[in-house]
Design an enzyme around this catalytic site. Structure first.
Site, PDB file in Angstrom:
ATOM      1  N   ASN A 315     -96.075 -60.592  -8.758  1.00  0.00           N
ATOM      2  CA  ASN A 315     -95.621 -62.044  -8.937  1.00  0.00           C
ATOM      3  C   ASN A 315     -96.500 -62.877  -9.964  1.00  0.00           C
ATOM      4  O   ASN A 315     -97.177 -63.715  -9.736  1.00  0.00           O
ATOM      5  CB  ASN A 315     -95.973 -62.841  -7.478  1.00  0.00           C
ATOM      6  CG  ASN A 315     -94.826 -63.935  -7.483  1.00  0.00           C
ATOM      7  OD1 ASN A 315     -94.340 -64.221  -8.633  1.00  0.00           O
ATOM      8  ND2 ASN A 315     -94.877 -64.663  -6.400  1.00  0.00           N
ATOM      9  N   HIS A 346     -95.597 -70.943  -0.808  1.00  0.00           N
ATOM     10  CA  HIS A 346     -94.648 -69.902  -0.145  1.00  0.00           C
ATOM     11  C   HIS A 346     -94.043 -70.512   0.887  1.00  0.00           C
ATOM     12  O   HIS A 346     -92.727 -70.222   1.253  1.00  0.00           O
ATOM     13  CB  HIS A 346     -95.306 -68.744   0.218  1.00  0.00           C
ATOM     14  CG  HIS A 346     -96.005 -67.777  -0.927  1.00  0.00           C
ATOM     15  ND1 HIS A 346     -96.920 -67.688  -1.750  1.00  0.00           N
ATOM     16  CD2 HIS A 346     -94.875 -66.630  -1.283  1.00  0.00           C
ATOM     17  CE1 HIS A 346     -96.846 -66.831  -2.855  1.00  0.00           C
ATOM     18  NE2 HIS A 346     -95.686 -66.101  -2.350  1.00  0.00           N
TER      19      HIS A 346
END
Length: 480
Positions: A315, A346
């Site tokens: 990521n 998240h």
């Protein structure tokens, strides 16, 4: 991607029959179909709406409208959150002063994102979407964007569903057709004549990335069902399986889980490349690089020899954003602050927070271990190879142990897993952090700068000595 098809979906029901046939949740089917549609549209966008054929205004409008359409198809009314969040942050940019603009935008955007996540998980349905909901970013720019440019940056069809995040200036250069110009220049400022007259093609990179997508998806759909992570906390499995085999199974189950992310991020990267976005200069052999906004490096992930190396290649774009926004600006314990911000970004599942809190201790322990142990293994190639093998195994076990709550989501199953391991890695991390000294961050940065300065000074002295020698030789040559 789970194998259940019972999760709610606020998006289109058009593909419900396909969802039932292949036994996948409807929201995931909608997502994959929309991404494939975006891939085909990206080719059209690059060929027929090329900057040489149309204006930036048209490119902005088309990219934004297509993005909204894909969001509505996938999320239905929930897609309105994209507009609301963009409207709130743009209003702040319009009316707030430059001194406080970035702080207010950050607080409002993160707060609204948290509100969306809380309502999605705890108000509507705890498992409503098997696909997650996270937010994007807006980076500093050299001028105030108009509303269309801002919406296009945040909601374009290439990145609205899966990102990756990118620089606003890079995106504007892509829209306006200036992305290739500065990257045709070599490091010495001279133009690379071999490529200056031709626009580089992303064809080979797209083919390679689509092959990676196909392999990743095939592995995930076939292997993940054989090695579900949930089996790690099954009572019968834990009672009948030796601990070393439990460790091996955990590694295999996590190995089977990662291809899902490889598929999503690599496909998103291919979509951007197909539209002409992502050019990053040339390799040494003259081939074009299309990794400007790539989000992962698979081989560096699978063969990572440190916790940091794994995180640096996973990521990537979000990690760079976290580094700029939090790590480089937080005056107190930036590592812990960055992990906590990442957990909030998240979502609100408890497992996310257990994972990132564990990640703090893992990072600190790995840093202490590397700084104190690694120098003893640098004496020979054999010792370095032994060190790499040991640290690779340790890194993979540590990553698997850390990420289990991220997959399980709930507190009960996550703590059950940690108890089955007797919290052994948590305890080992605590011992390492307390027993092995690590210099404060500002001192490490100062030492690195001193090393760089001394190296540059040595190079300068060598250059000067060579220049003096050359001058002396020239003078002698003239005298004779």
């Amino acid at each position: 991607m789970a194998t259940e098809t019972t999760s709610s979906c606020t998006g289109s029901n058009l593909l419900q029959p396909i969802s039932e046939i292949i036994n996948l949740p409807l929201d995931q089917v909608n997502f994959v179909v929309c991404q494939l549609f975006a891939l085909l549209t990206a080719f059209w966008f690059r060929l027929y709406l090329h900057p040489s054929k149309t204006s930036p205004f048209i490119r902005h409008v088309v990219a934004t409208l297509l993005g909204f359409y894909l969001a509505l198809f996938c999320f239905g009314w929930y897609a309105l959150h994209f507009l609301v969040q963009s409207g709130l942050t743009y209003s702040i940019m319009m009316f707030a002063g430059l001194e406080h603009m970035h702080k207010l935008c950050f607080i409002v955007a993160l707060g609204y994102l948290s509100f969306c996540q809380v309502t999605r998980v705890y108000v509507f349905d705890y498992g409503m979407y098997s696909a997650d909901f996270t937010g994007g970013e807006f980076q500093q720019t050299w001028r105030m964007p108009n509303l269309l440019e801002y919406l296009s940056y945040n909601c374009n069809f290439m990145g609205i569903l899966a990102g990756p995040t990118c620089s606003y200036n890079d995106y504007m250069a892509f829209i306006e057709g200036t992305a290739y110009q500065p990257r045709h220049l070599e490091t010495n400022g001279k133009e690379n004549g071999k490529y200056k007259h031709t626009e580089p093609s992303p064809k080979n990179d797209i083919i390679s990335k689509l092959c990676t997508c196909a392999i990743s998806l095939a592995i995930f759909l076939s292997v993940s069902k054989l090695c579900p992570v949930e089996r790690s906390i099954d009572d019968k499995f834990m009672a009948s399986t030796p601990f070393i085999l439990q460790v091996l199974y955990l590694y295999l189950s996590m190995l089977a889980t990662r291809p899902k992310y490889y598929f999503i991020w690599t496909l998103s990267d291919a979509i951007n490349n197909a539209a002409g976005f992502g050019f990053n200069g040339y390799n040494k052999d003259g081939t074009p690089r299309w990794d400007l906004i790539s989000n992962l490096r698979i081989l560096d992930i699978e063969f990572a020899t440190s916790f940091k190396m794994f995180l640096d290649n996973w990521n990537i774009q979000t990690a760079l954003w976290l580094k700029r926004v939090c790590y480089e600006r937080c005056p107190i314990n930036p590592t812990a602050a960055t992990f906590l911000l990442s957990a909030m970004w998240h979502g609100v599942y408890p497992g996310y927070y257990l994972t990132f809190l564990t990640g703090i201790s893992m990072t600190m322990a790995a840093r202490a271990l590397r700084h104190n142990i690694r120098p003893y293994f640098l004496g020979s190639t054999t010792h370095r190879s032994i060190y790499d093998v040991i640290t690779w195994a340790g890194t993979q076990i540590a990553i698997c142990y850390t990420v289990v709550p991220f997959v399980l989501l709930a507190v009960g199953p996550s703590l059950k897993f940690y108890r089955s391991w007797y919290y052994c890695i948590h305890i080992a991390c605590l011992v390492l952090v307390l027993a092995l000294p690590v210099k404060p961050r500002h001192l490490r940065i100062k030492e690195e700068q001193q090393q760089q300065n001394s190296l540059q000074g040595g190079l300068t002295e060598d250059h000067n000595s060579h220049s003096i020698t050359d001058n002396n030789c020239n003078q002698k040559h003239k005298a004779t």
